[in-house]
Design an enzyme around this catalytic site. Structure first.
Site, mmCIF file in Angstrom:
data_model
loop_
_atom_site.group_PDB
_atom_site.id
_atom_site.type_symbol
_atom_site.label_atom_id
_atom_site.label_comp_id
_atom_site.label_asym_id
_atom_site.label_seq_id
_atom_site.Cartn_x
_atom_site.Cartn_y
_atom_site.Cartn_z
ATOM 1 N N SER A 267 44.379 -27.248 -24.604
ATOM 2 C CA SER A 267 44.759 -27.845 -25.876
ATOM 3 C C SER A 267 44.592 -26.842 -27.007
ATOM 4 O O SER A 267 44.009 -25.771 -26.833
ATOM 5 C CB SER A 267 43.868 -29.057 -26.165
ATOM 6 O OG SER A 267 42.586 -28.595 -26.554
ATOM 7 N N LYS A 268 45.107 -27.221 -28.161
ATOM 8 C CA LYS A 268 45.007 -26.368 -29.341
ATOM 9 C C LYS A 268 43.539 -26.065 -29.643
ATOM 10 O O LYS A 268 43.185 -24.953 -30.006
ATOM 11 C CB LYS A 268 45.672 -27.072 -30.514
ATOM 12 C CG LYS A 268 45.570 -26.306 -31.801
ATOM 13 C CD LYS A 268 46.345 -26.980 -32.903
ATOM 14 C CE LYS A 268 46.129 -26.309 -34.233
ATOM 15 N NZ LYS A 268 44.738 -26.179 -34.639
ATOM 16 N N ARG A 269 42.704 -27.073 -29.459
ATOM 17 C CA ARG A 269 41.276 -26.890 -29.758
ATOM 18 C C ARG A 269 40.632 -25.808 -28.882
ATOM 19 O O ARG A 269 39.808 -25.044 -29.332
ATOM 20 C CB ARG A 269 40.519 -28.209 -29.612
ATOM 21 C CG ARG A 269 40.243 -28.834 -30.977
ATOM 22 C CD ARG A 269 39.661 -30.195 -30.851
ATOM 23 N NE ARG A 269 40.597 -31.071 -30.141
ATOM 24 C CZ ARG A 269 40.257 -31.853 -29.126
ATOM 25 N NH1 ARG A 269 39.026 -31.878 -28.683
ATOM 26 N NH2 ARG A 269 41.161 -32.620 -28.546
ATOM 27 N N ASP A 272 41.538 -22.515 -30.381
ATOM 28 C CA ASP A 272 40.742 -22.206 -31.572
ATOM 29 C C ASP A 272 39.330 -21.785 -31.181
ATOM 30 O O ASP A 272 38.776 -20.827 -31.697
ATOM 31 C CB ASP A 272 40.658 -23.440 -32.495
ATOM 32 C CG ASP A 272 42.019 -23.772 -33.099
ATOM 33 O OD1 ASP A 272 42.887 -22.881 -33.093
ATOM 34 O OD2 ASP A 272 42.201 -24.912 -33.569
#
Ligand code: GLU
Length: 512
Positions: A267-269, A272
């Site tokens: 996921s994007k998280r 990051d």
């Protein structure tokens, strides 16, 4: 009606919803569609599935198109280039779907449901209170507010009076559906485990399920290649084709892209948190202004990014890892796509970029490096930059790192690593350096070999330590103990600059 040869013409589609930037999982889906189409002499189209207006994000469609442009993955037809089946955006095909929803009502495969959202909510809540989940299915539909429980007149009356309604698929009771997935093989589902999905919404729009099937049929799609998250929709889709009396395309559901530790979907998280992009291009959220990193802006070559993605779920059965696009097309097959999730590995992604960097033309890399240099206020000669590239590219993963990791190739050191100095710099070193300056000044034919020979002779004659002298010189050239071969570097810098660095550096270290 066009008489097309669906049986032998491969036609695939990439059908994203414009709900945000394109996740790399989506890019991989598009890539596999592309490889499959090109391998089989087929066509690929880009369709925008924007029937869910509540999830629409401005700029997402433009982003998707730009991403494929960067990746150099061309479509044969699509929202951005048109084609024989235009329009390729579902909101622009809105008027078309009603007819098909009606067709299913008329042949008994769908029905009007008049339950209000509030009534359904109530139902859900009371089920939850009893630790049950509410499902609108072949059992519950018998007692709900829908056409199956009303007379034809009552239904007509409700429609005429403008009552809220949706159209639901009438899932047959207790029927076994046998399906074939190219990657997963035989899949069997009993319809009792499925619900009566909404096909047409009260806002006059079809749902994804209806629009997707209608469009795939009208656009003569032969193979549906998409992410595993759509596998649960496959039985409904097969049932829909059956209900329409249409031949279904073949299906292939691709494995998920997993987090580096293998625990769950990437996921994007995760990006990051672990410091890598999960999107092809940088994305700026139009509402919050928040940005997300992109592979393009992180300086990946699109070819390297594609090669990396291609191998996340597919291999050709050998140990080969570097596949240029042509070879991917030639070797790709859905049969060799794995069933289980593929773990994303950012180090591997960098490794691919490193490999592609080695194959690139030095002049081309130099050109892009010149831009980075310019942005950082460094004006360097193109020929010099090209020579630096030739020497340095094997030491880095990205073009820009020839600047960020190797500034000394373009600028004199601003400081001298104390630890290296402590280790290498001796009391007599300034004197040795002064003699070396003299020695180098006398060299008329400045080349790697001549400089090297002169230094070696000097070291031998004076019975000095090779390591100590050469490493001291390195500190003066680079500012630390790193860097490429010393005399290769001196050759590149040229006589004047080399001597300057020795003089300036020696002075600075003496003054420490
Ligand atoms: N619009 C769907 C998506 O956003 C497409 C699914 C499919 O390929 O059928 O992924």
């Amino acid at each position: 009606m066009k008489n097309f040869n669906k049986m032998n013409k491969v036609r695939v589609r990439f059908a994203p919803s414009p709900t945000g930037p394109l996740h790399i999982g989506g890019v991989r889906t598009a890539l596999y569609n592309y490889l499959f189409a090109k391998k089989n002499g087929g066509e690929m189209l880009l369709r925008i599935e924007d029937t869910d207006q509540t999830r629409f994000v401005p700029g997402a469609e433009k982003y998707i198109i730009e991403a494929f442009h960067w990746l150099n993955i061309p479509f044969d037809e699509g929202v951005h280039i048109g084609g024989p089946f235009a329009p390729y955006k579902q909101s622009e095909r809105k008027d078309l779907y009603w007819k098909y929803a009606k067709m299913l009502i008329d042949n008994g495969n769908a029905y009007y449901a008049f339950d209000t959202p509030e009534a359904l909510d109530e139902m859900r809540k009371s089920c939850e209170a009893n630790k049950q989940t509410f499902i609108y299915n072949s059992i519950t539909r018998k007692t709900l507010n829908n056409a199956l429980n009303l007379s034809a007149e009552e239904v007509q009356q409700k429609l005429d009076s403008g009552s809220h309604f949706v159209i639901r698929f009438k899932m047959p009771e207790n029927k076994t559906i046998e399906m074939h997935d190219i990657i997963r093989g035989q899949v069997t589902v009993n319809t009792d485990t499925l619900d009566d999905k909404v096909l047409f919404k009260s806002d006059g729009m079809p749902t994804y399920h209806l629009a997707n099937i209608v469009d795939d049929h009208l656009m003569e799609i032969s193979h549906v290649i998409r992410g595993e998250e759509w596998l649960p929709s496959m039985p409904l889709h097969i049932m829909l084709y059956e209900a329409f009396g249409w031949e279904a395309p073949q299906f292939a559901h691709l494995p998920l892209l997993l987090r580096p530790d293998g625990n769950g979907k990437l996921s994007k998280r995760d990006g990051d948190r672990l410091g890598f992009p999960v999107f092809p291009l940088r994305w700026v959220d139009p509402k919050t202004g928040e940005t997300a990193r992109g592979y393009r802006e992180d300086d990946y070559f699109p070819e390297a990014f594609i090669n990396m993605l291609a191998l996340l779920g597919w291999n050709d059965g050998t140990e080969q890892e570097i596949f240029p696009m042509e070879e991917l097309i030639e070797k790709f097959s859905l049969e060799r796509v794995g069933k289980s999730g593929a773990k994303f590995n950012v180090e591997k992604a960098k490794w691919f970029n490193h490999k592609y960097l080695q194959q690139k033309d030095n002049a081309e890399i130099a050109k892009s490096l010149m831009l980075t240099l310019h942005e950082n206020g460094v004006e360097a000669d193109a020929q010099y930059v090209e020579k630096v590239v030739a020497v340095m590219k094997e030491r880095v993963n990205f073009t820009h790192e020839i600047w960020t990791e190797c500034r000394y190739m373009f600028q004199r050191p601003e400081s001298y690593d104390p630890q290296s100095v402590k280790k290498r710099w001796k009391e007599d070193t300034p004197q040795v350096m002064e003699n070396i300056v003299q020695l180098l000044t006398d060299i008329s034919n400045w080349k790697n070999q001549t400089v090297h020979d002169a230094l070696m002779n000097y070291i031998q004659e004076h019975e000095l330590s090779v390591g100590q002298v050469m490493n001291s010189l390195r500190i003066l050239m680079v500012g630390s103990s790193s860097g490429p071969d010393l005399t290769t570097m001196m050759d590149l810098f040229g006589k004047e600059e080399t001597i300057e660095r020795i003089k300036i550096g020696t002075q600075s270290i003496v003054n420490l």
